[in-house]
Design a protein around this motif. Structure first.
Motif, PDB file in Angstrom:
ATOM      1  N   GLU A 157     -24.116 -12.949   1.091  1.00  0.00           N
ATOM      2  CA  GLU A 157     -23.884 -14.318   0.819  1.00  0.00           C
ATOM      3  C   GLU A 157     -24.194 -14.659  -0.539  1.00  0.00           C
ATOM      4  O   GLU A 157     -24.903 -14.035  -0.941  1.00  0.00           O
ATOM      5  CB  GLU A 157     -24.545 -15.245   1.964  1.00  0.00           C
ATOM      6  N   THR A 158     -24.151 -15.953  -1.108  1.00  0.00           N
ATOM      7  CA  THR A 158     -24.526 -16.089  -2.603  1.00  0.00           C
ATOM      8  C   THR A 158     -26.037 -16.146  -2.507  1.00  0.00           C
ATOM      9  O   THR A 158     -26.802 -16.485  -1.273  1.00  0.00           O
ATOM     10  CB  THR A 158     -23.774 -17.517  -2.754  1.00  0.00           C
ATOM     11  N   LEU A 159     -26.647 -15.943  -3.571  1.00  0.00           N
ATOM     12  CA  LEU A 159     -27.941 -15.957  -3.588  1.00  0.00           C
ATOM     13  C   LEU A 159     -28.622 -17.388  -3.488  1.00  0.00           C
ATOM     14  O   LEU A 159     -29.733 -17.543  -2.620  1.00  0.00           O
ATOM     15  CB  LEU A 159     -28.442 -15.613  -5.107  1.00  0.00           C
ATOM     16  N   ARG A 160     -28.085 -18.384  -3.885  1.00  0.00           N
ATOM     17  CA  ARG A 160     -28.440 -19.697  -3.481  1.00  0.00           C
ATOM     18  C   ARG A 160     -28.653 -20.029  -1.790  1.00  0.00           C
ATOM     19  O   ARG A 160     -29.640 -20.590  -1.485  1.00  0.00           O
ATOM     20  CB  ARG A 160     -27.568 -20.763  -4.171  1.00  0.00           C
ATOM     21  N   GLN A 161     -27.602 -19.620  -1.349  1.00  0.00           N
ATOM     22  CA  GLN A 161     -27.540 -20.031   0.180  1.00  0.00           C
ATOM     23  C   GLN A 161     -28.510 -19.193   1.012  1.00  0.00           C
ATOM     24  O   GLN A 161     -29.129 -19.536   1.796  1.00  0.00           O
ATOM     25  CB  GLN A 161     -26.088 -19.454   0.791  1.00  0.00           C
ATOM     26  N   GLY A 162     -28.554 -17.905   0.564  1.00  0.00           N
ATOM     27  CA  GLY A 162     -29.415 -16.903   1.116  1.00  0.00           C
ATOM     28  C   GLY A 162     -30.885 -17.458   0.835  1.00  0.00           C
ATOM     29  O   GLY A 162     -31.690 -17.407   1.753  1.00  0.00           O
ATOM     30  N   LEU A 163     -31.344 -17.804  -0.193  1.00  0.00           N
ATOM     31  CA  LEU A 163     -32.724 -18.211  -0.450  1.00  0.00           C
ATOM     32  C   LEU A 163     -33.079 -19.571   0.233  1.00  0.00           C
ATOM     33  O   LEU A 163     -34.250 -19.823   0.313  1.00  0.00           O
ATOM     34  CB  LEU A 163     -32.755 -18.271  -2.078  1.00  0.00           C
ATOM     35  N   ALA A 164     -32.032 -20.382   0.395  1.00  0.00           N
ATOM     36  CA  ALA A 164     -32.550 -21.751   1.017  1.00  0.00           C
ATOM     37  C   ALA A 164     -32.760 -21.818   2.311  1.00  0.00           C
ATOM     38  O   ALA A 164     -33.602 -22.426   2.782  1.00  0.00           O
ATOM     39  CB  ALA A 164     -31.053 -22.550   0.931  1.00  0.00           C
ATOM     40  N   ARG A 165     -32.431 -20.436   3.144  1.00  0.00           N
ATOM     41  CA  ARG A 165     -32.941 -20.336   4.454  1.00  0.00           C
ATOM     42  C   ARG A 165     -34.133 -19.452   4.326  1.00  0.00           C
ATOM     43  O   ARG A 165     -34.741 -19.253   5.476  1.00  0.00           O
ATOM     44  CB  ARG A 165     -32.048 -19.816   5.228  1.00  0.00           C
ATOM     45  N   ALA A 166     -34.925 -19.052   3.287  1.00  0.00           N
ATOM     46  CA  ALA A 166     -35.881 -18.063   3.303  1.00  0.00           C
ATOM     47  C   ALA A 166     -37.312 -18.955   3.015  1.00  0.00           C
ATOM     48  O   ALA A 166     -37.225 -19.911   2.389  1.00  0.00           O
ATOM     49  CB  ALA A 166     -36.034 -17.103   1.802  1.00  0.00           C
TER      50      ALA A 166
END
Length: 345
Positions: A187-196
């Protein structure tokens, strides 16, 4: 048929693999949209015990399984009955099953669950919710999910993202940011980090420090640094290495760094089954060099039993710079009820 991981995936220079990148872009957009839609529509289930997810943002190759195994060890060291839970990729068993290395093979449960089971109770289940409930019923006080950042079916108390911290030249853990199949991203970096909740940067054993530019990519997220260190030194004398992981070239580098007398190295696709013809070829080539066959712990579990005595397993582990800090992060995921359990043990 499995294919080797494209090396150009991890290049920030879009000119590398330019034709393939361009042709695969429409599939990447569809993949990214489907992943985002699936996650947004999910209603996560609480299985009754805290869930710690250890995942990544790319298609393999970050080192999440050694981090998962270390997380299980640190929680159990703190007196918590932590269990691992995996989908069991590559295995044939589908129902919730507690992994037993004495009776199960990689063909049954997958190679990574067998690695996790060396560090503590481990379960596999294609249905993560059913697997979590089975583990909880068996006494698990916390579950560590291996490779679950894009799996939204369980309610997570803590979501950790593991990132390969090795950067050489234009080699970058996220490539040019493209989503599979035109790049390595799930997935995009922004989307993945938003849930981390935190990032684990996993460096090779010989790395001096984390690339400052890579650190900037994670913004204000907490970052823990670990190194992938050998659990044993490679054997003396000539060796012929082989590996079927997402980034087999990293195993070759690691063996060189560890001082191995590496005469040759053979890469295979990630999770690839080893055919008799492959192994016979490797054994014959090793014989010609007077060398021993060496592979990763993960690959060793996929070998046919009759070949295991002929191949040396070279295990590695995740060693955290601030082990106590990482343990505190894991313990922070537990509920007040579980914190009481810790105090009472």
């Amino acid at each position: 048929m499995k294919l080797n991981t494209p090396r150009w995936w991890y290049s920030r220079d879009a000119r590398h693999g330019a034709v393939a990148r361009t042709l695969l872009k429409p599939l990447s957009w569809a993949w990214a949209a489907a992943t985002a839609r699936r996650i947004a529509r999910a209603v996560p289930v609480d299985p009754g015990v805290p869930i710690i997810s250890v995942g990544n943002l790319t298609v393999g190759g970050s080192g999440k399984t050694p981090v998962t195994r270390e997380a299980i060890r640190l929680l159990r060291e703190a007196g918590i009955d932590a269990h691992g839970l995996s989908r069991g990729y590559g295995g044939s068993l589908r129902e919730p099953t507690r992994v037993d290395a004495a009776i199960h093979t990689a063909a049954d449960v997958g190679d990574e669950p067998l690695m996790l089971a060396l560090g503590g109770p481990t379960w596999i289940a294609r249905d993560r919710v059913a697997g979590a409930r089975a583990a909880a019923a068996a006494g698990a006080q916390v579950l560590i999910l291996d490779d679950a950042h894009q799996n939204p079916t369980l309610k997570k108390a803590l979501s950790l993202v593991v990132v390969d911290g090795e950067t050489r030249g234009d080699e970058w853990p996220f490539g040019d940011g493209s989503v599979f199949p035109s790049g390595p991203m799930r997935e995009t970096l922004r989307q993945g980090l938003a849930r981390a909740d935190a990032v684990i940067i996993l460096l090779p054993a010989d790395a001096a420090s984390v690339d400052p530019e890579l650190m900037e990519a994670f913004g204000d997220l907490p970052v823990h640094v670990a190194r992938l260190t050998p659990a044993a030194q490679p054997p003396k004398g000539p060796i012929l290495g082989f590996a079927g992981i997402a980034k087999p070239w990293k195993v070759e580098r690691a063996l060189d760094t560890a001082g191995a007398e590496l005469v040759d190295f053979a890469p295979f696709p990630d999770h690839a089954p080893f055919r008799e013809t492959d192994l016979a070829f490797l054994a014959d080539r090793a014989h010609r060099f007077g060398a021993r066959l060496v592979t990763t712990e993960k690959d060793w579990f996929r070998l046919p039993p009759e070949w295991r005595a002929q191949v040396l397993s070279w295990p590695v582990k995740a060693t955290f710079e601030d082990e106590a800090g990482f343990q505190r992060l894991l313990l922070s995921a537990l509920s007040q009820r579980d914190r009481c359990v810790i105090r009472c043990l």
